[in-house]
Motif scaffolding. Sequence first.
Motif, PDB file in Angstrom:
ATOM      1  N   VAL A 316       0.842  -1.191   0.000  1.00 22.61           N
ATOM      2  CA  VAL A 316       0.000   0.000   0.000  1.00 22.61           C
ATOM      3  C   VAL A 316       0.875   1.238   0.000  1.00 22.61           C
ATOM      4  CG1 VAL A 316      -1.760   1.295   1.254  1.00 22.61           C
ATOM      5  CG2 VAL A 316      -1.835  -1.202   1.247  1.00 22.61           C
ATOM      6  N   THR A 317       0.612   2.158  -0.934  1.00 23.16           N
ATOM      7  CA  THR A 317       1.195   3.498  -0.881  1.00 23.16           C
ATOM      8  C   THR A 317       0.054   4.503  -0.933  1.00 23.16           C
ATOM      9  OG1 THR A 317       1.481   3.602  -3.287  1.00 23.16           O
ATOM     10  CG2 THR A 317       3.351   2.828  -1.986  1.00 23.16           C
ATOM     11  N   GLU A 318       0.235   5.632  -0.258  1.00 29.87           N
ATOM     12  CA  GLU A 318      -0.830   6.630  -0.192  1.00 29.87           C
ATOM     13  C   GLU A 318      -0.329   7.957  -0.744  1.00 29.87           C
ATOM     14  OE1 GLU A 318      -2.636   6.732   3.678  1.00 29.87           O
ATOM     15  OE2 GLU A 318      -2.871   4.559   3.754  1.00 29.87           O
ATOM     16  N   SER A 319      -1.155   8.606  -1.551  1.00 28.00           N
ATOM     17  CA  SER A 319      -0.796   9.871  -2.185  1.00 28.00           C
ATOM     18  C   SER A 319      -1.402  11.025  -1.389  1.00 28.00           C
ATOM     19  CB  SER A 319      -1.283   9.909  -3.632  1.00 28.00           C
ATOM     20  OG  SER A 319      -2.679   9.744  -3.695  1.00 28.00           O
ATOM     21  N   PHE A 320      -0.648  12.109  -1.297  1.00 28.48           N
ATOM     22  CA  PHE A 320      -1.092  13.265  -0.523  1.00 28.48           C
ATOM     23  C   PHE A 320      -0.351  14.502  -1.008  1.00 28.48           C
ATOM     24  CE2 PHE A 320       2.793  11.945   1.436  1.00 28.48           C
ATOM     25  CZ  PHE A 320       3.391  13.110   1.885  1.00 28.48           C
ATOM     26  N   TYR A 321      -0.801  15.649  -0.571  1.00 25.18           N
ATOM     27  CA  TYR A 321      -0.049  16.880  -0.800  1.00 25.18           C
ATOM     28  C   TYR A 321      -0.261  17.807   0.391  1.00 25.18           C
ATOM     29  CZ  TYR A 321      -4.581  18.691  -2.431  1.00 25.18           C
ATOM     30  OH  TYR A 321      -5.905  19.045  -2.519  1.00 25.18           O
ATOM     31  N   PRO A 322       0.750  18.606   0.738  1.00 25.01           N
ATOM     32  CA  PRO A 322       0.577  19.557   1.837  1.00 25.01           C
ATOM     33  C   PRO A 322      -0.369  20.677   1.414  1.00 25.01           C
ATOM     34  CG  PRO A 322       2.720  19.844   0.806  1.00 25.01           C
ATOM     35  CD  PRO A 322       2.114  18.638   0.181  1.00 25.01           C
ATOM     36  N   GLU A 323      -1.271  21.042   2.296  1.00 27.26           N
ATOM     37  CA  GLU A 323      -2.277  22.064   1.968  1.00 27.26           C
ATOM     38  C   GLU A 323      -2.056  23.303   2.829  1.00 27.26           C
ATOM     39  OE1 GLU A 323      -7.060  22.194   2.378  1.00 27.26           O
ATOM     40  OE2 GLU A 323      -6.267  20.724   0.945  1.00 27.26           O
ATOM     41  N   TYR A 324      -2.210  24.457   2.202  1.00 26.61           N
ATOM     42  CA  TYR A 324      -1.998  25.732   2.884  1.00 26.61           C
ATOM     43  C   TYR A 324      -3.204  26.632   2.651  1.00 26.61           C
ATOM     44  CZ  TYR A 324       2.905  24.234   2.821  1.00 26.61           C
ATOM     45  OH  TYR A 324       4.073  23.518   2.971  1.00 26.61           O
ATOM     46  N   ARG A 325      -3.428  27.533   3.563  1.00 30.28           N
ATOM     47  CA  ARG A 325      -4.290  28.680   3.299  1.00 30.28           C
ATOM     48  C   ARG A 325      -3.411  29.916   3.396  1.00 30.28           C
ATOM     49  NH1 ARG A 325      -5.844  31.693   7.757  1.00 30.28           N
ATOM     50  NH2 ARG A 325      -5.559  30.714   9.806  1.00 30.28           N
ATOM     51  N   TYR A 326      -3.857  30.971   2.791  1.00 31.32           N
ATOM     52  CA  TYR A 326      -2.999  32.156   2.697  1.00 31.32           C
ATOM     53  C   TYR A 326      -3.631  33.316   3.451  1.00 31.32           C
ATOM     54  CZ  TYR A 326      -0.444  29.533  -0.761  1.00 31.32           C
ATOM     55  OH  TYR A 326       0.299  28.558  -1.376  1.00 31.32           O
ATOM     56  N   SER A 327      -2.796  33.980   4.220  1.00 31.69           N
ATOM     57  CA  SER A 327      -3.238  35.093   5.050  1.00 31.69           C
ATOM     58  C   SER A 327      -2.491  36.360   4.633  1.00 31.69           C
ATOM     59  CB  SER A 327      -2.974  34.794   6.525  1.00 31.69           C
ATOM     60  OG  SER A 327      -3.291  35.896   7.335  1.00 31.69           O
ATOM     61  N   THR A 328      -3.225  37.451   4.522  1.00 31.66           N
ATOM     62  CA  THR A 328      -2.627  38.724   4.128  1.00 31.66           C
ATOM     63  C   THR A 328      -2.480  39.625   5.344  1.00 31.66           C
ATOM     64  OG1 THR A 328      -3.617  38.582   1.927  1.00 31.66           O
ATOM     65  CG2 THR A 328      -2.849  40.743   2.635  1.00 31.66           C
ATOM     66  N   GLU A 338       1.178  35.413   3.280  1.00 33.83           N
ATOM     67  CA  GLU A 338       1.980  34.345   3.844  1.00 33.83           C
ATOM     68  C   GLU A 338       1.178  33.046   3.888  1.00 33.83           C
ATOM     69  OE1 GLU A 338       3.276  35.535   7.670  1.00 33.83           O
ATOM     70  OE2 GLU A 338       4.652  37.087   6.930  1.00 33.83           O
ATOM     71  N   PRO A 339       1.828  31.931   3.526  1.00 34.13           N
ATOM     72  CA  PRO A 339       1.120  30.649   3.592  1.00 34.13           C
ATOM     73  C   PRO A 339       1.057  30.133   5.033  1.00 34.13           C
ATOM     74  CG  PRO A 339       3.348  30.316   2.812  1.00 34.13           C
ATOM     75  CD  PRO A 339       3.169  31.800   2.948  1.00 34.13           C
ATOM     76  N   ILE A 340      -0.056  29.531   5.387  1.00 37.88           N
ATOM     77  CA  ILE A 340      -0.237  28.917   6.701  1.00 37.88           C
ATOM     78  C   ILE A 340      -0.548  27.435   6.472  1.00 37.88           C
ATOM     79  CG2 ILE A 340      -1.581  28.871   8.829  1.00 37.88           C
ATOM     80  CD1 ILE A 340      -2.173  31.832   8.397  1.00 37.88           C
ATOM     81  N   PHE A 341       0.287  26.576   7.021  1.00 37.81           N
ATOM     82  CA  PHE A 341       0.131  25.140   6.806  1.00 37.81           C
ATOM     83  C   PHE A 341      -1.126  24.630   7.498  1.00 37.81           C
ATOM     84  CE2 PHE A 341       1.066  20.724   8.235  1.00 37.81           C
ATOM     85  CZ  PHE A 341       1.117  20.130   6.978  1.00 37.81           C
ATOM     86  N   MET A 342      -1.958  23.892   6.739  1.00 40.96           N
ATOM     87  CA  MET A 342      -3.216  23.378   7.270  1.00 40.96           C
ATOM     88  C   MET A 342      -3.139  21.890   7.600  1.00 40.96           C
ATOM     89  SD  MET A 342      -5.128  25.999   7.373  1.00 40.96           S
ATOM     90  CE  MET A 342      -6.724  25.251   7.656  1.00 40.96           C
ATOM     91  N   GLY A 343      -2.330  21.148   6.843  1.00 44.08           N
ATOM     92  CA  GLY A 343      -2.229  19.713   7.063  1.00 44.08           C
ATOM     93  C   GLY A 343      -1.921  19.007   5.756  1.00 44.08           C
ATOM     94  N   TYR A 344      -2.064  17.695   5.769  1.00 44.71           N
ATOM     95  CA  TYR A 344      -1.795  16.883   4.589  1.00 44.71           C
ATOM     96  C   TYR A 344      -3.121  16.384   4.018  1.00 44.71           C
ATOM     97  CZ  TYR A 344       2.860  16.864   6.658  1.00 44.71           C
ATOM     98  OH  TYR A 344       4.057  17.239   7.200  1.00 44.71           O
ATOM     99  N   ARG A 345      -3.363  16.715   2.748  1.00 45.23           N
ATOM    100  CA  ARG A 345      -4.581  16.285   2.083  1.00 45.23           C
ATOM    101  C   ARG A 345      -4.314  14.944   1.394  1.00 45.23           C
ATOM    102  NH1 ARG A 345      -9.631  17.851   2.776  1.00 45.23           N
ATOM    103  NH2 ARG A 345      -8.932  20.042   2.717  1.00 45.23           N
ATOM    104  N   PHE A 346      -4.900  13.870   1.935  1.00 39.51           N
ATOM    105  CA  PHE A 346      -4.711  12.541   1.375  1.00 39.51           C
ATOM    106  C   PHE A 346      -5.709  12.314   0.240  1.00 39.51           C
ATOM    107  CE2 PHE A 346      -2.264  12.110   5.125  1.00 39.51           C
ATOM    108  CZ  PHE A 346      -1.351  11.095   4.877  1.00 39.51           C
ATOM    109  N   ILE A 347      -5.200  11.795  -0.890  1.00 38.69           N
ATOM    110  CA  ILE A 347      -6.017  11.630  -2.093  1.00 38.69           C
ATOM    111  C   ILE A 347      -6.546  10.210  -2.207  1.00 38.69           C
ATOM    112  CG2 ILE A 347      -6.044  11.813  -4.606  1.00 38.69           C
ATOM    113  CD1 ILE A 347      -3.671  13.758  -4.342  1.00 38.69           C
ATOM    114  N   ASP A 348      -5.631   9.246  -2.222  1.00 38.04           N
ATOM    115  CA  ASP A 348      -6.055   7.854  -2.352  1.00 38.04           C
ATOM    116  C   ASP A 348      -4.941   6.935  -1.891  1.00 38.04           C
ATOM    117  OD1 ASP A 348      -4.187   7.907  -4.364  1.00 38.04           O
ATOM    118  OD2 ASP A 348      -5.480   7.050  -5.897  1.00 38.04           O
ATOM    119  N   ALA A 349      -5.274   5.663  -1.779  1.00 41.29           N
ATOM    120  CA  ALA A 349      -4.299   4.616  -1.471  1.00 41.29           C
ATOM    121  C   ALA A 349      -4.194   3.704  -2.687  1.00 41.29           C
ATOM    122  CB  ALA A 349      -4.716   3.817  -0.242  1.00 41.29           C
TER     123      ALA A 349
END
Length: 470
Positions: A316-328, A338-349
């Motif tokens: 099993v391998t799982e795909s994800f990407y780091p997700e950010y929201r941006y604050s001015t 500036e980007p603010i880290f929100m977490g890891y968005r998992f797509i699929d396994a």
Amino acid sequence: MKTRIALIGILFCLVLGHLHAQGDNPIRLEFPASQFSSELQYVLCDTSGLYILYPTYDTDTPVAHIVHYDVNLQKQKETLLRLPLQYIYIASTYHDGDLYVLYQEKIKKKKGPRGILLHLRPGFDGMDTLHIHNLPTEDIAHIRNYAHTIFFTCPTGKSSSNLFVLPSNRPYVHGLYLKDAPDYTIDDYAIDPEGKRVVVCANIGSNSRNNVIWLCESTLEGDVTRMIDLPDTGSYRFQNARIALLDSGRLMIAGTYQLRKSSYDNTATGIYTLIYDNGEFSNIELSTYDPPAAGKTEVLYLPGRLFRDSSLVAFVTESFYPEYRYSTTYSYGVPTTEPIFMGYRFIDADVRIFDFKGHQIGNYDFPFDNMLLTNLTTHLRVTFSPEQILFYHIIGQTLTTMLTDKQLNVIDPIRSSTLFPQENRNAPMVYTTALYHWYSDYYLLSGYRFRNTSSRNRNPVFFLNKLQYR
């Protein structure tokens, strides 16, 4: 009638108590933290039941409680051990009738090199105690035991780790020694009882684009007997390695690979597998990723475990990407984003099924539904029955399952359900949970439950539920 995962039954087990092994009551244990300890641990012991481990304190001196329960969660025996001052529980491992529990000294928030190793056998009286030395002072992981020898991994630096061995009835721990080797991490290791050896995948330069994976063999005492590079593909590099013992001393190695030219070209990323047998590697099998994750340059791939039964292996391998929201923000009227880290968005396994010859016989993309998590770890688990394969993961209060046959034909489709309906909207209950395969078609659901209210009235409870797969 085809076997199905008892998802509704599991829900009833937790809410109404309809799923049980004997009698009319659900098989469940609860440990109020106010009466026991927030440091409670447990270790599964197959058909020998399980052990609950927790400390109590008398004049600041810890007392280790080691409580044995049978498979019906009925208490069998409690063993007490008064520990030296400031010793804490570190890890435990069970295999083939032997349970080992490790405690380590901790002074001023730092771990020391001394420890105590307990050896128990479920169903037998008595306990052996061994005082050990030279323990590493970082966090121990992947602990296993075989033939009364203890194995575990531990960091040795900021970007390095090693395999450590405590040989049978000896008081000193020592690490694997690879002569003239640069810093490396241990990706995985397997114990081969037939060959009386340990086979280790060491990742040299794991944080660089020029990493190399070594395979080394050692005796059960940790003495290295062979080192060999995984075959070089030229155009591709192996990013990581997982290893599983097959039959007759043969091992499967699997991991992710990537095009050497660019670390950002995920269109040239996939799975590699090969067989290691008697000091030689088979031909390398390469398989690229399929959509939806492939082709997105921000997507990363996290390797999970190799799950196996008597004839098949699942990787099993799982795909994800780091997700950010941006604050001015504004400084003297000048806007800055500036980007603010929100977490890891998992797509699929991505699940690949292989036979023991190393041939891929099935592939399935298990989609994740809007999973944004802060912990970077794999979540999907795979268990085999004689005719079927169960896929499952649990996040908080949500259990997701799917059942297929061994050719990955879907028998019961993907289902998600909330395990714990909220009974009090003013102070809803919060659950942190984990689900592990125990033995046969039984699983153990564990976690903490507390009220989402002020700290004085949270009343945390640690619970264990035995569930049956039907």
